[in-house]
Design an enzyme around this catalytic site. Structure first.
Site, PDB file in Angstrom:
ATOM      1  N   ARG A 118       0.843  -1.198   0.000  1.00 31.59           N
ATOM      2  CA  ARG A 118       0.000   0.000   0.000  1.00 31.59           C
ATOM      3  C   ARG A 118       0.878   1.248   0.000  1.00 31.59           C
ATOM      4  NH1 ARG A 118      -5.025   1.485  -1.564  1.00 31.59           N
ATOM      5  NH2 ARG A 118      -6.140   2.715  -0.031  1.00 31.59           N
ATOM      6  N   THR A 392      -9.194  -0.098 -10.302  1.00 32.05           N
ATOM      7  CA  THR A 392      -8.443  -1.153  -9.620  1.00 32.05           C
ATOM      8  C   THR A 392      -8.515  -2.437 -10.448  1.00 32.05           C
ATOM      9  OG1 THR A 392      -9.000  -0.050  -7.546  1.00 32.05           O
ATOM     10  CG2 THR A 392      -8.162  -2.278  -7.342  1.00 32.05           C
ATOM     11  N   THR A 410      -3.804  -1.357  -7.576  1.00 35.43           N
ATOM     12  CA  THR A 410      -4.562  -0.148  -7.922  1.00 35.43           C
ATOM     13  C   THR A 410      -3.678   1.084  -8.035  1.00 35.43           C
ATOM     14  OG1 THR A 410      -6.509   1.161  -7.308  1.00 35.43           O
ATOM     15  CG2 THR A 410      -5.081   0.478  -5.510  1.00 35.43           C
ATOM     16  N   SER A 463      -7.843   1.047   2.661  1.00 37.72           N
ATOM     17  CA  SER A 463      -8.217   0.441   1.380  1.00 37.72           C
ATOM     18  C   SER A 463      -9.458  -0.423   1.554  1.00 37.72           C
ATOM     19  CB  SER A 463      -7.056  -0.430   0.888  1.00 37.72           C
ATOM     20  OG  SER A 463      -7.420  -1.120  -0.280  1.00 37.72           O
ATOM     21  N   SER A 464     -10.092  -0.723   0.425  1.00 32.82           N
ATOM     22  CA  SER A 464     -11.182  -1.712   0.415  1.00 32.82           C
ATOM     23  C   SER A 464     -10.736  -2.999  -0.267  1.00 32.82           C
ATOM     24  CB  SER A 464     -12.399  -1.154  -0.330  1.00 32.82           C
ATOM     25  OG  SER A 464     -12.932  -0.053   0.354  1.00 32.82           O
ATOM     26  N   GLY A 484     -13.288  -2.096  -7.715  1.00 30.00           N
ATOM     27  CA  GLY A 484     -14.540  -1.349  -7.594  1.00 30.00           C
ATOM     28  C   GLY A 484     -14.700  -0.562  -6.313  1.00 30.00           C
ATOM     29  N   GLY A 485     -13.610  -0.059  -5.740  1.00 36.87           N
ATOM     30  CA  GLY A 485     -13.727   0.751  -4.521  1.00 36.87           C
ATOM     31  C   GLY A 485     -14.434  -0.061  -3.437  1.00 36.87           C
TER      32      GLY A 485
HETATM   33  N1  GLY Z   1      -8.067   2.655  -3.970  1.00 36.16           N
HETATM   34  C1  GLY Z   1      -9.125   1.765  -3.729  1.00 36.16           C
HETATM   35  C2  GLY Z   1      -8.929   0.973  -2.502  1.00 36.16           C
HETATM   36  O1  GLY Z   1      -7.814   0.689  -2.128  1.00 36.16           O
HETATM   37  O2  GLY Z   1      -9.892   0.648  -1.870  1.00 36.16           O
END
Ligand code: GLY
Length: 581
Positions: A118, A392, A410, A463-464, A484-485
């Site tokens: 990340r 992503t 992403t 993050s998701s 997809g967020g």
């Molecule tokens: N940038 C999207 C996520 O990491 O959730």
């Protein structure tokens, strides 16, 4: 950083839950719909089955790169790295070495590894860096010089390949460099994304130089050649990630940032390290679910929702009640996400969020007859409707030695910050928008956050991403994840329910219509128009419905039912591909 013990959240207005489960054969309607969707091909999914290895990714060229690695003696970790690096050439709208990734690995010896690549906030980042005149300005965290964190993907890939792979690093990077040099024909979806982001990309000269021709963005079918990116990849092939983090790339990025009002410095790059995390492990109906811990919220909430859902016989429920129960579980989880989740090095994220006892408490708050209001933890409600495009990418790989990889990567939203660092071809992420710029103010995805996800120097934005592995009797049977967020989290949940509860095939599980509730906004969003009676039943229960045109995109690799081969499936909503050998 250890999570603290959970502090129970009190939802005072929630009533007691009543057990009124009514077995109903309508589950078959879902199965039939999903099978019809696949057999009539109106969503064009791609699946494959084979015995020696399987790759499923968002682009046929990336899948082919992974398969080439498997065929030439690499393992699933090598192949996953090759897939990721290739996606950074052919699908940089979604991911690339200017972004980050989370990689979950099951090694042949049974060991689990979670590699956190990340991004991190620059050392000069401040809590209020996106606030102007008392308000958060989304344009600043989404586009341009302030939007990027230090990229982590390359560090994670190099760590994975050198620690767990069999191939030479340069063998994994070189083919992607060649592809960047030769070019490839743009898929229509990529060209549409380019068109949609053209105005923002056009602000940056180096971005125009890569993605525009004769003053307009490249069109579908035209060849995208990226000689600067090819040179970057070649340098990385020879010199490793130090060329990027402690060499010419870091210096070029610092120079551009200095000239354009950004904060990232070469020292920020030099300080970057991927982190090895302890995966989240829970059980669901006899399966072991392995998921990714903070700084992603994905694993916590997939596990939390599964723990809640274990209190319901989803297969026996009628369709409306099943959708209702899943929705209620989503609301409860996302309310916790907004309050508790953040980088565990900075925030005390309660481990108890994934405890069975907490899930039992939450399950007890779900009423079958109507939607409950899930109270805020003190954050103002915040509404945002213009969200949910595709972003992503997720890829899954497995090999015959029983190495399995689930990796989600992403640059955040399409083409990240829209900034290409001149002379490098590298698109920088806009992951700073995944922080909570101001408590209670929504980010691009309509997600609100609290202090736990406030900006701080060196911190990783929440993050998701939810790369997930499933084991049966201790052996991996499934690798999946999504793009997809926030819809990543609910897509992974729905696929697990389709596969593990409802017995769908992998293709049918990916094709099944998805729905999403993230607590705020208080809307139940559906990919497609629901049958009228189902809509009516949900409205009757108190849900506010909104059809959703653009969904999440998912890829998976599974063991076949007889355990002898792999099955791969690529999301029919996108142009990906699953191939085995
Ligand atoms: N940038 C999207 C996520 O990491 O959730």
């Amino acid at each position: 950083m250890l999570w603290s013990r959970i502090k129970m959240v009190v939802h005072p207005r929630t009533k007691f839950f009543r057990w009124t489960l009514t077995p109903c054969p309508s589950v078959w309607r879902w199965i039939v719909v999903a099978l019809l969707v696949v057999s009539f091909g109106w969503v064009g999914g791609v699946s494959a089955a084979d015995t020696r290895g399987m790759v499923s990714s968002g682009h046929p060229l990336a899948t082919a790169a992974g398969l080439d690695v498997l065929k030439s003696g690499g393992n699933a970790i090598d192949a996953a790295v090759a897939v990721g690096l290739t996606l950074g050439v052919v699908d940089v709208c979604n991911s690339g070495i200017g972004g980050g990734c989370l990689m979950l690995i099951h090694l042949a010896n049974g060991k689990l590894v979670a590699i956190d690549g990340r991004e991190t906030a620059p050392a000069a980042a401040t809590r209020d860096m996106f606030i102007r005149d008392g308000r958060a300005v989304p344009a600043l965290s989404q586009t341009g010089a302030l939007a990027s964190g230090v990229p982590g993907e390359l560090a994670a890939f190099e760590y994975a390949a050198k620690r767990f792979g069999k191939k030479q690093w340069r063998e994994l990077v070189q083919p992607a460099a060649d592809l960047a040099e030769q070019g490839f024909a743009l898929q229509r979806g990529y060209a549409a994304r380019l068109q949609a982001e053209a105005a923002d990309l056009a602000q940056f000269e180096a971005s125009r130089a890569v993605f525009f021709r004769e003053g307009r963005p490249l069109r579908g079918g035209e060849i995208l050649r990226q000689p600067d990116l090819a040179a970057t990849y070649r340098a990385i092939a020879e010199q490793g990630s130090r060329w990027f983090y402690r060499g010419p790339f870091a210096r070029a990025a610092e120079q551009w940032m200095r000239d354009n009002g950004g904060l990232l410095t070469a020292a920020d790059f030099a300080k970057y390290r991927c982190r090895i995390r302890e995966p989240i492990i829970t059980t669901y109906r006899g399966y072991t679910i392995i998921s990714f811990p903070p700084p992603s919220s994905g694993g916590v909430h997939v596990a939390q929702m599964l723990n809640i859902l274990e209190h319901f016989d989803l297969k026996a429920l009628d369709e409306a009640t099943r959708v209702h129960v899943l929705t209620e579980a989503m609301k409860l989880a996302f309310a916790d996400r907004a309050h508790w989740l953040g980088d565990p090095a900075f925030a005390r994220v309660p481990r108890g969020l994934v405890s069975k006892s907490y899930a039992a408490t939450l399950a007890g708050r779900i009423r079958l007859d109507r939607a409950t209001e899930v109270p805020t933890h003190g954050l103002p409600p915040n509404w945002r409707r213009d969200v949910f495009k595709k972003h992503t990418t997720h890829f899954s790989v497995a090999d015959a030695d029983n190495n399995w990889v689930a990796c989600t990567a992403t640059v955040n939203t399409s083409f990240g910050s829209k900034v290409v660092i001149p002379g490098t071809g590298v698109v920088l992420n806009n992951e700073m928008d995944d922080f909570s710029a101001q408590p209670g103010v929504a980010n691009y995805f309509g997600l609100v956050g609290a202090e736990a996800n406030a900006i701080a120097p060196g911190k990783r934005p929440l993050s998701s991403m939810s790369p997930t592995l499933v084991l049966r009797d201790g052996q991996p049977i499934l690798s999946l994840g999504a793009a997809g967020g926030p819809k990543i989290i609910t897509a992974v949940l729905l696929e697990l329910v389709c596969l593990l509860d409802l017995g769908f095939s992998p293709e049918a599980a990916l094709a099944a219509p998805r729905f999403h509730h993230q607590w705020s906004p208080a809307e139940l969003m559906f990919e497609r128009q629901l049958p009228e009676p189902l809509q009516a039943a949900l409205i009757e229960r108190g849900h506010r419905l909104r059809p959703l045109s653009s969904g999440s995109v998912s890829h998976l690799v599974a063991r076949s039912a007889d355990g002898r081969s792999f099955v791969g499936a690529a999301d029919p909503r996108s142009g990906g591909q699953a191939t085995g050998w």
